[in-house]
Design a protein around this motif. Structure first.
Motif, mmCIF file in Angstrom:
data_model
loop_
_atom_site.group_PDB
_atom_site.id
_atom_site.type_symbol
_atom_site.label_atom_id
_atom_site.label_comp_id
_atom_site.label_asym_id
_atom_site.label_seq_id
_atom_site.Cartn_x
_atom_site.Cartn_y
_atom_site.Cartn_z
ATOM 1 N N ALA A 61 0.837 -1.204 0.000
ATOM 2 C CA ALA A 61 0.000 0.000 0.000
ATOM 3 C C ALA A 61 0.873 1.256 0.000
ATOM 4 C CB ALA A 61 -0.917 -0.003 1.217
ATOM 5 N N SER A 62 1.941 1.232 0.780
ATOM 6 C CA SER A 62 2.849 2.373 0.839
ATOM 7 C C SER A 62 3.470 2.662 -0.526
ATOM 8 C CB SER A 62 3.949 2.107 1.874
ATOM 9 O OG SER A 62 4.951 3.098 1.827
ATOM 10 N N LEU A 63 3.955 1.625 -1.181
ATOM 11 C CA LEU A 63 4.608 1.806 -2.478
ATOM 12 C C LEU A 63 3.628 2.247 -3.555
ATOM 13 C CD1 LEU A 63 7.005 -1.297 -2.522
ATOM 14 C CD2 LEU A 63 7.632 1.110 -2.208
ATOM 15 N N SER A 64 2.451 1.628 -3.579
ATOM 16 C CA SER A 64 1.483 1.981 -4.623
ATOM 17 C C SER A 64 1.018 3.421 -4.467
ATOM 18 C CB SER A 64 0.291 1.026 -4.588
ATOM 19 O OG SER A 64 -0.423 1.154 -3.374
ATOM 20 N N HIS A 65 0.803 3.865 -3.235
ATOM 21 C CA HIS A 65 0.383 5.248 -3.019
ATOM 22 C C HIS A 65 1.522 6.225 -3.318
ATOM 23 C CE1 HIS A 65 -3.088 3.447 -0.955
ATOM 24 N NE2 HIS A 65 -3.671 4.627 -1.084
ATOM 25 N N ALA A 66 2.728 5.867 -2.941
ATOM 26 C CA ALA A 66 3.873 6.748 -3.211
ATOM 27 C C ALA A 66 4.093 6.907 -4.705
ATOM 28 C CB ALA A 66 5.136 6.193 -2.547
ATOM 29 N N PHE A 67 4.098 5.793 -5.438
ATOM 30 C CA PHE A 67 4.302 5.852 -6.885
ATOM 31 C C PHE A 67 3.136 6.550 -7.579
ATOM 32 C CE2 PHE A 67 7.019 1.721 -6.716
ATOM 33 C CZ PHE A 67 8.106 2.452 -6.269
ATOM 34 N N GLY A 68 1.907 6.182 -7.163
ATOM 35 C CA GLY A 68 0.732 6.780 -7.785
ATOM 36 C C GLY A 68 0.665 8.281 -7.575
ATOM 37 N N LEU A 69 0.985 8.737 -6.365
ATOM 38 C CA LEU A 69 0.932 10.174 -6.085
ATOM 39 C C LEU A 69 2.043 10.917 -6.807
ATOM 40 C CD1 LEU A 69 -0.549 12.393 -4.612
ATOM 41 C CD2 LEU A 69 0.913 11.998 -2.621
ATOM 42 N N PHE A 70 3.214 10.305 -6.910
ATOM 43 C CA PHE A 70 4.320 10.902 -7.663
ATOM 44 C C PHE A 70 3.890 11.216 -9.094
ATOM 45 C CE2 PHE A 70 7.947 9.571 -10.530
ATOM 46 C CZ PHE A 70 8.524 10.826 -10.587
ATOM 47 N N VAL A 71 3.232 10.254 -9.722
ATOM 48 C CA VAL A 71 2.765 10.456 -11.102
ATOM 49 C C VAL A 71 1.619 11.466 -11.142
ATOM 50 C CG1 VAL A 71 1.680 9.351 -13.087
ATOM 51 C CG2 VAL A 71 3.501 8.171 -11.846
ATOM 52 N N ALA A 72 0.646 11.329 -10.233
ATOM 53 C CA ALA A 72 -0.531 12.199 -10.234
ATOM 54 C C ALA A 72 -0.147 13.665 -10.025
ATOM 55 C CB ALA A 72 -1.512 11.756 -9.157
ATOM 56 N N VAL A 73 0.788 13.921 -9.130
ATOM 57 C CA VAL A 73 1.253 15.294 -8.903
ATOM 58 C C VAL A 73 2.016 15.799 -10.118
ATOM 59 C CG1 VAL A 73 2.798 16.753 -7.524
ATOM 60 C CG2 VAL A 73 1.300 15.109 -6.393
ATOM 61 N N SER A 74 2.843 14.947 -10.693
ATOM 62 C CA SER A 74 3.667 15.345 -11.840
ATOM 63 C C SER A 74 2.823 15.763 -13.031
ATOM 64 C CB SER A 74 4.608 14.197 -12.249
ATOM 65 O OG SER A 74 5.512 13.879 -11.220
ATOM 66 N N VAL A 75 1.783 14.979 -13.343
ATOM 67 C CA VAL A 75 1.002 15.267 -14.546
ATOM 68 C C VAL A 75 0.094 16.482 -14.370
ATOM 69 C CG1 VAL A 75 1.052 12.862 -15.313
ATOM 70 C CG2 VAL A 75 -0.849 13.653 -13.896
ATOM 71 N N GLY A 76 -0.191 16.861 -13.120
ATOM 72 C CA GLY A 76 -1.047 18.020 -12.902
ATOM 73 C C GLY A 76 -0.309 19.277 -12.495
ATOM 74 N N ALA A 77 0.986 19.155 -12.223
ATOM 75 C CA ALA A 77 1.745 20.275 -11.652
ATOM 76 C C ALA A 77 1.720 21.526 -12.512
ATOM 77 C CB ALA A 77 3.184 19.839 -11.389
ATOM 78 N N ASN A 78 1.880 21.375 -13.808
ATOM 79 C CA ASN A 78 1.965 22.545 -14.682
ATOM 80 C C ASN A 78 0.603 23.142 -15.035
ATOM 81 O OD1 ASN A 78 4.766 22.355 -14.814
ATOM 82 N ND2 ASN A 78 4.702 21.001 -16.598
ATOM 83 N N ILE A 79 -0.479 22.478 -14.622
ATOM 84 C CA ILE A 79 -1.821 22.955 -14.969
ATOM 85 C C ILE A 79 -2.560 23.470 -13.744
ATOM 86 C CG2 ILE A 79 -4.002 22.363 -16.095
ATOM 87 C CD1 ILE A 79 -2.441 19.978 -17.379
#
Length: 252
Positions: A61-79
């Protein structure tokens, strides 16, 4: 706390193209995050035939949330800034980095994204229940509230330090991974006690789809208190009036 920096927003802000794009970015980022995080828990339950929580499951659960949030923040950061969390949005509002009206737009998008992700998971898994957040045996609501306040404080403090501080410089490059790491680390600490939400939207989607509302208020009150404390401390001590980038006067 510099009250004058808090902005309500202009009446037509919700209809502005950039605000709408930002809301869509939060919506899709939340789908990505919840689908990965909630989906990992459902996959674990399937592999263990509904067995109880184990250290291996907590690490997954820790890894999936860490990886998922890393991607989710990255793709929305510039918008949208990549908040992917109503508590982060609230912290940004308290620090004068986003208006109230845009915050509400973000909250709606974030909650809808979480619900859609859970509906998609339930459909894709043939009707498996999404797992709502709950307190472990022997954990009181006050214990859980403390966990949520402290963990969300760490999250929003990290967001301010790596993403919102005007002095962040090259540190901003690692903001998404730092934000993902603190969430993953907090899950290893609090996951065995109250599930370690730190995110009202992440709690809301599974609760709505599975209709499990026991102690649900903890996963709103705790993160919002922790976010507000982090925003007030970081903004006043480390940013201050001289280093703050004010919102446009049209937003007030």
């Amino acid at each position: 706390m510099a009250i004058y920096r808090i902005a309500i927003g202009s009446p037509g802000e919700a209809g502005q193209p950039d605000a709408i794009r930002a809301a869509f970015a939060e919506f899709f980022s939340m789908i990505i995050f919840v689908f990965a995080g909630e989906g990992s828990g459902m996959a674990y339950n399937k592999l263990t035939n509904g067995g109880g929580a184990t250290p291996a499951g907590l690490i997954a659960a820790s890894l999936s949330h860490a990886f998922g949030l890393f991607v989710a923040v990255s793709v929305g950061a510039n918008i949208s800034g990549g908040h992917v969390n109503p508590a982060v949005t609230f912290g940004a509002f308290v620090g004068g980095n986003i208006t109230l009206l845009r915050s509400i737009l973000y909250w709606i998008a974030q909650l809808l994204g979480s619900v859609v992700a859970c509906i998609l998971l339930k459909s894709a898994t043939g009707g498996m229940e999404t797992t709502g957040f709950s307190l472990s045996s022997g954990v009181s609501v006050w214990n859980a509230l403390t966990f949520e306040i402290v963990m969300t404080f760490g999250l929003v403090y990290t967001v301010y330090a790596t993403a919102m501080d005007p002095k962040k410089g090259n540190v901003g490059i690692i903001a998404p991974i730092a934000i993902g790491f603190i969430v993953g680390a907090n899950i290893l600490v609090g996951g065995a006690f109250d599930g370690a939400s730190m995110n009202p939207a992440v709690s809301f989607g599974p609760a709505l789809v599975s209709w499990q509302w026991t102690h649900h208020w903890v996963y709103w009150v705790g993160p919002f208190i922790g976010a507000a404390i982090a925003a007030i401390i970081y903004d006043n001590i480390f940013i201050g009036d001289d280093g703050h980038e004010p919102l446009s006067s049209n937003d007030f």
